[in-house]
Scaffold this active site. Sequence first.
Site, PDB file in Angstrom:
ATOM      1  N   HIS A  25      25.103 -39.641  66.126  1.00 25.94           N
ATOM      2  CA  HIS A  25      25.242 -41.068  65.816  1.00 25.94           C
ATOM      3  C   HIS A  25      26.232 -41.191  64.649  1.00 25.94           C
ATOM      4  O   HIS A  25      26.306 -40.298  63.804  1.00 25.94           O
ATOM      5  CB  HIS A  25      23.859 -41.574  65.396  1.00 25.94           C
ATOM      6  CG  HIS A  25      23.720 -43.048  65.245  1.00 25.94           C
ATOM      7  ND1 HIS A  25      24.149 -43.727  64.129  1.00 25.94           N
ATOM      8  CD2 HIS A  25      23.178 -43.983  66.052  1.00 25.94           C
ATOM      9  CE1 HIS A  25      23.857 -45.023  64.271  1.00 25.94           C
ATOM     10  NE2 HIS A  25      23.278 -45.199  65.427  1.00 25.94           N
ATOM     11  N   ASP A  57      18.152 -35.192  62.219  1.00 26.10           N
ATOM     12  CA  ASP A  57      18.075 -36.645  62.385  1.00 26.10           C
ATOM     13  C   ASP A  57      17.023 -36.912  63.461  1.00 26.10           C
ATOM     14  O   ASP A  57      17.280 -36.733  64.652  1.00 26.10           O
ATOM     15  CB  ASP A  57      19.454 -37.184  62.796  1.00 26.10           C
ATOM     16  CG  ASP A  57      19.409 -38.657  63.174  1.00 26.10           C
ATOM     17  OD1 ASP A  57      18.315 -39.253  63.160  1.00 26.10           O
ATOM     18  OD2 ASP A  57      20.490 -39.203  63.493  1.00 26.10           O
ATOM     19  N   GLN A  75      15.307 -40.624  66.785  1.00 27.11           N
ATOM     20  CA  GLN A  75      14.907 -40.845  68.188  1.00 27.11           C
ATOM     21  C   GLN A  75      13.828 -39.873  68.657  1.00 27.11           C
ATOM     22  O   GLN A  75      13.497 -39.862  69.839  1.00 27.11           O
ATOM     23  CB  GLN A  75      16.137 -40.740  69.115  1.00 27.11           C
ATOM     24  CG  GLN A  75      17.211 -41.778  68.873  1.00 27.11           C
ATOM     25  CD  GLN A  75      16.754 -43.213  69.173  1.00 27.11           C
ATOM     26  OE1 GLN A  75      15.722 -43.450  69.801  1.00 27.11           O
ATOM     27  NE2 GLN A  75      17.527 -44.176  68.708  1.00 27.11           N
ATOM     28  N   LYS A 109      12.133 -47.919  64.204  1.00 21.46           N
ATOM     29  CA  LYS A 109      12.174 -47.328  65.548  1.00 21.46           C
ATOM     30  C   LYS A 109      10.828 -46.738  65.955  1.00 21.46           C
ATOM     31  O   LYS A 109      10.644 -46.286  67.074  1.00 21.46           O
ATOM     32  CB  LYS A 109      13.256 -46.247  65.612  1.00 21.46           C
ATOM     33  CG  LYS A 109      14.673 -46.826  65.472  1.00 21.46           C
ATOM     34  CD  LYS A 109      15.709 -45.790  65.779  1.00 21.46           C
ATOM     35  CE  LYS A 109      17.080 -46.164  65.252  1.00 21.46           C
ATOM     36  NZ  LYS A 109      17.787 -47.134  66.090  1.00 21.46           N
ATOM     37  N   CYS A 114      27.069 -46.455  68.940  1.00 18.29           N
ATOM     38  CA  CYS A 114      27.336 -45.804  67.643  1.00 18.29           C
ATOM     39  C   CYS A 114      27.566 -44.314  67.814  1.00 18.29           C
ATOM     40  O   CYS A 114      27.145 -43.506  66.964  1.00 18.29           O
ATOM     41  CB  CYS A 114      26.204 -46.052  66.643  1.00 18.29           C
ATOM     42  SG  CYS A 114      26.018 -47.768  66.219  1.00 18.29           S
TER      43      CYS A 114
HETATM   44  N1  PLP Z   1      20.480 -41.638  64.202  1.00 17.54           N
HETATM   45  C1  PLP Z   1      20.129 -41.900  65.475  1.00 17.54           C
HETATM   46  C2  PLP Z   1      19.982 -40.768  66.445  1.00 17.54           C
HETATM   47  C3  PLP Z   1      19.925 -43.216  65.868  1.00 17.54           C
HETATM   48  O1  PLP Z   1      19.588 -43.483  67.140  1.00 17.54           O
HETATM   49  C4  PLP Z   1      20.067 -44.260  64.922  1.00 17.54           C
HETATM   50  C5  PLP Z   1      19.927 -45.668  65.320  1.00 17.54           C
HETATM   51  O2  PLP Z   1      20.136 -46.044  66.443  1.00 17.54           O
HETATM   52  C6  PLP Z   1      20.415 -43.929  63.613  1.00 17.54           C
HETATM   53  C7  PLP Z   1      20.614 -42.602  63.299  1.00 17.54           C
HETATM   54  C8  PLP Z   1      20.580 -44.968  62.558  1.00 17.54           C
HETATM   55  O3  PLP Z   1      19.365 -45.563  62.248  1.00 17.54           O
HETATM   56  P1  PLP Z   1      19.276 -46.811  61.250  1.00 17.54           P
HETATM   57  O4  PLP Z   1      20.282 -47.804  61.739  1.00 17.54           O
HETATM   58  O5  PLP Z   1      17.873 -47.288  61.390  1.00 17.54           O
HETATM   59  O6  PLP Z   1      19.596 -46.316  59.890  1.00 17.54           O
END
Ligand code: PLP
Length: 404
Positions: free
Chosen positions: A122, A199, A202, A225, A363
Amino acid sequence: MYDIQALRKEFPILGREVYGRPLVYLDNAATTQKPRAVVDAITEEYFSVNANVHRGVHYLSQQATELHEAAREKVRAFIGARSTNEVVFTRGTTESINLVASSFGEAFMREGDEVILTVMEHHSNIVPWQLLGQRRGVKIKVVPMDDDGRLDLAEYEKLFTSRTKIVAVCHVSNVLGAENPVGRMAEIAHAHGAHILVDAAQSVPHLPVDVAALGCDFLVFSAHKVYGPTGLGVLYGREDLLERMPPYQGGGEMISRVTFERTTFEQLPFKFEAGTPDYIGTHALAAALAFVERTGLENIARHEHALVRRAVERMQHVDGMRIYGAAEDKGAVVAFNVAGIHPLDLGTLLDRLGVAIRTGHHCAQPLMQRFGTEGMARLSIAMYNTEEEIDRFADALERVCRMF
Ligand code: PLP
């Protein structure tokens, strides 16, 4: 027994209509809907406890502090951290990664050092490292994957040099939906004297995540999430590393003593929590995690996997369908394109039929480039989705495709 109808009643928004049709919400990887228990935790605290935490001598402040610190303990237990000193509250996954890139970078990285990312990250796990790269002359290396979305571990191992300081990898991709072998990747990183950040944005909502079992040094996720409130996230960090890292931001809460000449900092985890924390949000996150525990992550995973299998089965009958990533081990996310139809058109027309999915680059523009596409459509499933909703999605998709 997974009582899906009883579960859905806990999420009032699922009962609403859009365009005169019952809502089918399949954009859960972007954010999840909230159960009553989470919203109740927010209202109850505002109506009966609210006071700023940590420094107040009065009753309400102490009660609010207890709730806030109890939430930290809840998170600690949920992810298997050793100590609450290892649980830092942030604004979200994005801020947690920025904190690590900035503070770990300052403590441990010098010009010419290297960070390893994967092609499926991401943007929030790419750009903070690039910013660090610009400030410090740190190089980024990228783990490739095959067409099914499996990371190439042999290539991964070849990327390490004596300058590799950290690996940052998603546990589950927000596009491909399959689980990456992060435990194995951690072993390899450690064998090369590097650290690893996972990370888990998900994965935490869908499968049991244990930082000790994964052997990771840092792990990050967002409350929103995992059925919790927006604007709140978690950074797990190994205590000995956090101890050696400088503060990310300065302000109240994170200091021990301040003079104009010199400031000493608070103990962990407060050193990384400048300013008034979102203590209402942390209490609500604790309620969300308790809700997930009551439902059972294994039950949730079984239910979601069955729905993904059904979705994929139905989607495969659509002419020109391309599903991205290996279908058989997907968790809760299915990204796809239909030949000749722009994903934005798909998303817009499905929306008119009451079905909410996401379209675009998710993203993850480097991943889009890897697949040679500008964008994809994506459905993403949560504990409260039903077989009937998957069928409504698939029926709507077939109808839209016939229109083209
Ligand atoms: N990392 C992953 C794999 C994501 O799916 C997301 C959000 O879609 C993020 C990071 C970023 O999360 P946040 O916007 O809640 O900081």
